[in-house]
Design a protein around this motif. Structure first.
Motif, short mmCIF file in Angstrom:
data_model
loop_
_atom_site.label_atom_id
_atom_site.label_comp_id
_atom_site.label_asym_id
_atom_site.label_seq_id
_atom_site.Cartn_x
_atom_site.Cartn_y
_atom_site.Cartn_z
N LEU A 259 5.82 4.52 -0.96
CA LEU A 259 6.72 5.63 -1.23
C LEU A 259 6.94 5.86 -2.72
O LEU A 259 7.24 6.96 -3.16
CB LEU A 259 8.07 5.28 -0.56
CG LEU A 259 8.96 6.41 -0.14
CD1 LEU A 259 8.23 7.33 0.82
CD2 LEU A 259 10.19 5.83 0.55
N HIS A 260 6.79 4.79 -3.51
CA HIS A 260 7.08 4.90 -4.95
C HIS A 260 5.84 5.17 -5.79
O HIS A 260 5.96 5.38 -6.99
CB HIS A 260 7.72 3.61 -5.45
CG HIS A 260 8.89 3.17 -4.62
ND1 HIS A 260 9.95 4.00 -4.36
CD2 HIS A 260 9.14 2.01 -3.98
CE1 HIS A 260 10.82 3.35 -3.58
NE2 HIS A 260 10.35 2.15 -3.34
N LEU A 261 4.66 5.10 -5.15
CA LEU A 261 3.45 5.15 -5.98
C LEU A 261 3.33 6.44 -6.80
O LEU A 261 2.98 6.40 -7.98
CB LEU A 261 2.19 4.96 -5.11
CG LEU A 261 2.05 3.56 -4.50
CD1 LEU A 261 0.77 3.46 -3.70
CD2 LEU A 261 2.10 2.48 -5.58
N ALA A 262 3.66 7.55 -6.20
CA ALA A 262 3.49 8.82 -6.91
C ALA A 262 4.47 8.95 -8.07
O ALA A 262 4.13 9.45 -9.14
CB ALA A 262 3.67 9.98 -5.93
N THR A 263 5.69 8.47 -7.87
CA THR A 263 6.72 8.69 -8.90
C THR A 263 6.93 7.48 -9.80
O THR A 263 7.39 7.61 -10.93
CB THR A 263 8.06 9.02 -8.23
OG1 THR A 263 8.28 8.05 -7.21
CG2 THR A 263 8.05 10.42 -7.63
N ARG A 264 6.65 6.29 -9.28
CA ARG A 264 6.96 5.09 -10.05
C ARG A 264 5.82 4.09 -10.04
O ARG A 264 6.06 2.88 -10.17
CB ARG A 264 8.17 4.37 -9.45
CG ARG A 264 9.43 5.18 -9.35
CD ARG A 264 10.54 4.26 -8.85
NE ARG A 264 11.81 4.95 -8.70
CZ ARG A 264 12.24 5.48 -7.55
NH1 ARG A 264 11.51 5.37 -6.46
NH2 ARG A 264 13.40 6.08 -7.50
N GLY A 265 4.60 4.56 -9.90
CA GLY A 265 3.47 3.64 -9.76
C GLY A 265 3.36 2.65 -10.91
O GLY A 265 3.02 1.48 -10.72
N ASP A 266 3.69 3.09 -12.12
CA ASP A 266 3.55 2.20 -13.28
C ASP A 266 4.86 1.53 -13.68
O ASP A 266 4.93 0.84 -14.69
CB ASP A 266 2.97 2.98 -14.47
CG ASP A 266 1.55 3.46 -14.14
OD1 ASP A 266 0.82 2.69 -13.47
OD2 ASP A 266 1.21 4.60 -14.49
N LYS A 267 5.87 1.75 -12.88
CA LYS A 267 7.15 1.09 -13.17
C LYS A 267 7.07 -0.38 -12.73
O LYS A 267 6.40 -0.70 -11.73
CB LYS A 267 8.25 1.80 -12.39
CG LYS A 267 9.61 1.16 -12.55
CD LYS A 267 10.70 1.89 -11.78
CE LYS A 267 11.98 1.06 -11.86
NZ LYS A 267 13.10 1.69 -11.20
N LEU A 268 7.75 -1.25 -13.44
CA LEU A 268 7.74 -2.66 -13.04
C LEU A 268 8.51 -2.84 -11.74
O LEU A 268 9.67 -2.42 -11.64
CB LEU A 268 8.34 -3.54 -14.14
CG LEU A 268 7.50 -3.72 -15.39
CD1 LEU A 268 8.23 -4.61 -16.40
CD2 LEU A 268 6.13 -4.34 -15.05
N ALA A 269 7.85 -3.46 -10.79
CA ALA A 269 8.53 -3.79 -9.53
C ALA A 269 9.08 -5.21 -9.62
O ALA A 269 10.19 -5.49 -9.21
CB ALA A 269 7.55 -3.69 -8.37
N ILE A 270 8.28 -6.12 -10.19
CA ILE A 270 8.67 -7.53 -10.28
C ILE A 270 8.42 -8.05 -11.69
O ILE A 270 7.37 -7.81 -12.29
CB ILE A 270 7.87 -8.40 -9.28
CG1 ILE A 270 8.25 -8.03 -7.83
CG2 ILE A 270 8.13 -9.88 -9.52
CD1 ILE A 270 7.51 -8.83 -6.77
N VAL A 271 9.44 -8.74 -12.19
CA VAL A 271 9.31 -9.45 -13.46
C VAL A 271 9.59 -10.90 -13.12
O VAL A 271 10.61 -11.21 -12.51
CB VAL A 271 10.36 -8.94 -14.48
CG1 VAL A 271 10.28 -9.72 -15.76
CG2 VAL A 271 10.19 -7.45 -14.72
#
Ligand code: PRX
Length: 652
Positions: A89-101
């Motif tokens: 669901l997030h790939l289009a809008t947040r694909g390059d956002k960090l999910a896990i640090v």
């Protein structure tokens, strides 16, 4: 340090700062509207949220099916996939956002964007499928608190396999029991983990568990985490990294009914046998998602750190599912809070710009004790919200959290809930409710609680305590106990009638209508925020050849909340002096082997017999006051053996 707790009273209130209220997603007006909507039509309230907040493959028509109450079903004719909601669901809008640090105790760092996480999950999902695991099969995950634990859970969710995470601190015996009860065919584990500087040999424990039984397991996937040498059994064991090589990076999600079990999580109850709490896909995900927004005011630029291990429900809901369903950046730390010193948590907050920090009172108390110099030497200015979970937080710890970590300006959300409730049930809404140190304030919209007396009669007067019950079903409620629905009904739905979920906690409501959780009313202990059954520890002690009988009770503990005290009758003579010390150590280690280190009794007292009534019932109340060191004032005339009290209270 902070104010003296004696200055604190139930009337002391902390309103949220104007700045917080202004930017909060829910203010008092909005909350009031939500309450009206939920009070008016709670099923419609949840149905509307389910449509707005979750991505469905096929929309549900029936929101609540109560035809088989108390086995309630929510959104059952709708289909969806939890991993799709958390990742695709997030790939289009947040694909390059960090999910896990991620950071490990020795200091290794790794990150995953949503796109990378999606890819790893798909590869593992395909790998698991290639081993023959399909929809509805059970997969036990026995991993340290690493990104791979999240990847494994999400991969199971993707193909409709039901995961059962076993906390890495549990022993081989506990692991075996859980694998057997779940009938799991796949085990995912690691070579080991480093905690407090020492290595935890997970693969060795897994091998022991499988050797002792658990014939249902066909394969073991082993994550290389510490590089420690491990035995690999040909034909059964596979390295994670080798298995993933060449796996396709796309895996079509399995679209399951909202009622399809997402996971089992074993938790302690009042018998010796832990229960496999079964959660659903749609209802669970809904409460996990919305509580992140309501309680944590989660926004797109937040770095969310819930310190709970993925082996507990808090790690499921507020590390794996809730924040990812919201597209948040999640911090994961695999290690102990005091390594190398009590500044570790604050250093992580500084280094990664953590904005929301959610931990347990036991950690807060331990960090408070270490002194203010640690937090004061780190930049905590990014923090904007603090949370607490797992046990009642004492006002002194709350004030320290508020003043030293929150600099007197951050809201604290004291969140009350349980493994069985799936998500937070009572908590302040931070931009809308004044907090009081030690109170979880009020139920969330759509959650209806009640206080009842012993007979089940509602306590209507404020300032009166009683048993906490939940009146109406909610989407993330446990569906059943795996393989034992009669136990589910008996444990949660009988004591106060079929329309009141029995929580097992006692509670008090003050003059302002604020709720104060007092603690468990059943034979369940809360040690460092972890749930343990007294019977579970007793049955572990009883499996030692030297033990004839035992009774386990809790005693208040400054850091851990509760400490475990065991009164033990041996088969032979009562030992004294050095012999008692040696045997005590042996028994503690034995419990550690049977359950896990968290269950080791803090104190063992040997006695010639246990205090029993003439009908054979152990007088636990008496043992609890003896364990606390209180003078015995109870009437002991009903005891079969009143003379034993002296020996219990003043052991040789
Ligand atoms: O007694 C309550 C206590 O923890 C119990 C649930 O334990 P568990 O299923 O392991 O889940 C813990 C994390 C959600 C409850 O019955 N408890 C949990 N949170 C609080 C609490 N007691 C007081 N205040 C809380 N905020």
């Amino acid at each position: 340090m902070s104010d003296s707790p004696s200055l604190l009273t139930a009337s002391r209130r902390f309103p949220p700062s104007r700045a917080f209220v202004e930017s909060a997603s829910i203010n008092a007006t909005r909350l009031a509207e939500m309450r009206v909507a939920a009070d008016d039509d709670y099923v419609g309230f949840w149905a509307k949220l389910a449509r707005e907040q979750l991505a469905w493959k096929t929309e549900f028509i029936t929101a609540l099916d109560d035809s088989n109450a108390p086995n309630f079903r929510w959104f059952a004719d709708g289909t969806l996939n939890a991993s799709f909601n958390c990742l695709d669901l997030h790939l289009a809008t947040r694909g390059d956002k960090l999910a896990i640090v991620f950071e490990s105790e020795p200091g290794a760092r790794r990150t995953y964007t949503y796109r990378q996480l999606h890819r790893e999950v798909c590869k593992l999902a395909n790998a698991i499928k290639s081993l023959g695991v399909g929809c509805g099969d059970r997969v036990v995950i026995y991993l340290p608190h690493t990104p791979e634990a999240i990847i494994a859970m999400q991969a199971c969710a993707r193909i409709g396999a039901i995961h059962s995470v076993v906390f890495a601190g549990f022993s081989a015996t506990s692991l075996k029991d859980r694998i057997e009860d779940a009938g799991a065919t796949l085990l995912i584990t690691a070579d080991g983990s480093v905690r407090n500087g020492s290595s935890i040999e997970l693969k060795r424990a897994a091998d022991d568990a499988l050797q002792a039984g658990s014939g249902s397991i066909k394969n073991v996937i082993v994550l290389r985490n510490t590089e420690r040498p491990v035995d690999m059994k040909a034909g059964r064991d596979l390295w994670w990294h080798e298995l993933l090589e060449g796996q396709p990076e796309h895996c079509e999600p399995e679209w399951v009914s909202a009622e399809h079990p997402l996971f089992l999580l074993y938790t302690s109850g009042s018998t010796g046998k832990p229960k496999g709490i079964q959660h659903s896909t749609g209802g669970y995900l809904l409460n996990a998602t919305v509580t992140c927004q309501w309680v944590f005011d989660l926004r797109d630029d937040d770095v969310f750190w819930c310190t709970a291990d993925v082996g507990w429900i808090t790690g499921h809901t507020y590390v794996c599912y809730g924040p990812l369903a919201n597209g948040a950046t999640v911090m994961i730390y695999e290690g102990a809070p005091m390594v190398p010193d009590a500044g570790r948590f604050w250093k992580i907050c500084q280094d990664y710009g953590v904005t929301i920090f959610y931990t347990a009172p036991t950690a807060i108390r331990a960090l408070m004790r270490a002194g203010d110099a640690f937090p004061k030497s780190y930049d905590l200015s990014k923090l904007r919200l603090l949370g607490s979970v797992g046990e009642p937080i004492n006002p002194e710890a709350w004030m320290w959290y508020h003043e030293v970590i929150g600099k007197g300006r951050l809201p604290i959300v004291d969140t009350w809930w349980q493994t069985e409730t799936g998500a937070i049930m009572m908590s302040p809404i931070p931009g809308a409710i004044d907090t009081k140190p030690g109170s979880c304030t009020h139920p969330l919209p759509g959650i209806f609680v009640e206080i009842v007396d012993e007979a089940g009669t509602p306590v209507t007067e404020n300032s009166t305590g009683g048993y906490l019950v939940i009146r109406k079903p909610w989407p993330s409620m446990a569906r059943t106990i795996w393989g034992d629905n009669p136990r589910y009904i008996k444990t949660y739905w009988e004591q106060f009638g079929p329309d009141r979920y029995v929580v097992g906690d006692s509670v008090h409501r003050d003059e302002d209508g604020y709720y104060w959780i007092l603690g468990r009313v059943d034979d369940v202990l809360n040690v460092s925020g972890h749930r343990l059954g007294t019977m579970e520890v007793e049955s572990a002690l009883g499996s030692h050849a030297a033990v004839a009988e035992s009774a386990v009770v809790g005693r208040p503990h400054e850091i851990k909340g509760e400490a475990i005290v065991a009164f033990v009758v041996l088969r032979g003579d009562r030992p004294t002096g050095e012999q008692a010390t040696a045997l005590s150590k042996q028994l503690r280690d034995h419990v550690g082997m049977q359950i896990g280190a968290i269950a080791k009794p803090d104190e063992i007292r040997f006695t010639d017999s246990l205090p029993k009534t003439r009908s054979g019932k152990i007088m636990r109340r008496l043992l609890r006051s003896i364990a606390k060191g209180e003078t015995v004032t109870q009437d002991v005339s009903t005891l079969e053996n009143p003379n034993i009290v002296e020996q219990l209270a003043y052991p040789a």
